[in-house]
Design an enzyme around this catalytic site. Structure first.
Site: not given
Length: 311
Positions: A131, A249, A220
């Site tokens: 993270c 993605g 993304g």
């Protein structure tokens, strides 16, 4: 008949697509929605020992080619997700689900994992070592010595199926070093990749999220080449019994196809799921199947890991 079935650690899944931890998985209602969609399974929000509010808002922003976030691990605490999964595995014993976990310290990590070990949970556990969005907490998996020590300690007592979620690596030497560590342990999978940490997105003259002065994880379309590289690099280097989940993605069936071509056994959808909702699983699955039909592939095994190189 074209099939997108897959398996991880001997568990079978009707579809290779699932959500990525962090998206559509905070509440039981969201998890139910993913469970009842075309997805093959779900993973819970990454759980800490106790409830976490996370970072101040705004902390997530959809942007043209993806997303930026600094959520800070908001979640309802381990018991919330574990109790739900224990109940669910009795109701739907034919299905397998993923529990995502992280400790805010090494001690908490062991407390959480020991609780899961002692429970009746029969699914797959994903330990988040990556993270990038908790202020003051580095991404563990960039510290190879610490990663090695934590895995050694964990596998001294944890005997249930366990995988790890990784940050993106960018150096060939780091792929080599990380894989050498992972190959020492009975990991069932690695998940490549978490968001690319500490990007910056600007609208007009301002950042778009509040935490860390606008710095956040990028997801993304921006990150697909990096995600594919990590999937394939680890596919080349890891023991065959350590499978790979590809994340990053995945907007279309073509993107999922490329992750599998690079070696992924399962593919997670994050930013697209946030933008589109669970109907994305139907669309991406249908697009993937259409590509398979066009190429004459009947199963994922027909092309998994078979990326071609230029001589």
């Amino acid at each position: 008949m074209v099939s997108t079935k897959t398996q991880i650690a001997g568990f079978e899944f009707d579809n290779c697509l699932m959500n990525a931890a962090g998206v559509a998985c905070m509440t039981i209602e969201e998890l139910e929605e993913v469970k009842n969609s075309a997805a093959g399974t779900f993973v819970t929000k990454t759980a800490t020992l106790d409830f976490r509010q996370g970072n101040p808002e705004p902390r997530y922003q959809d942007v043209p080619l993806g997303s930026i976030n600094s959520m800070g691990l908001p979640n309802n605490g381990l018991d919330y997700y574990l109790d739900y999964l224990l109940d669910l595995q009795e109701k739907e014993s034919n299905r397998t689900f993923f529990l995502s976990l992280v400790g805010m310290s090494p001690e908490e990590t062991h407390t959480i994992l020991k609780k899961v070990q002692e429970s009746d949970f029969r699914g797959l556990t994903e330990l988040n070592l990556s993270c990038p969005n908790v202020p003051g907490k580095p991404q563990i998996a960039y510290d190879f010595e610490t990663t090695d020590r934590i895995l050694a300690e964990v596998f001294a007592y944890f005997t249930k199926p366990l995988g790890i979620k990784l940050p993106p690596y960018f150096d060939i030497v780091h792929f080599d070093q990380a894989a050498a560590i992972f190959n020492k342990y009975p990991l069932k999978f690695v998940n490549c990749v978490n968001s690319i940490g500490n990007g910056l997105y600007i609208e007009d003259e301002s950042v778009v999220i509040r935490p860390k002065n606008g710095f956040g994880g990028i997801g993304g379309e921006y990150i697909k080449p990096t995600a594919l590289a990590n999937v394939h690099a680890f596919y080349q280097r890891l023991n065959p019994q350590i499978q790979i989940i590809g994340t990053g993605g995945v907007l279309t069936g073509r993107d999922a196809f490329e992750h599998i071509l690079c070696g992924a056994s399962m593919v997670q959808v994050g930013t697209t799921l946030h933008k589109e909702g669970v109907s994305a699983f139907d669309r991406i699955t249908n697009e993937l199947k259409a590509i398979m039909v066009e190429k004459g592939y009947e199963s994922l095994e027909d092309f998994r890991g078979k990326l071609r190189y230029i001589d």
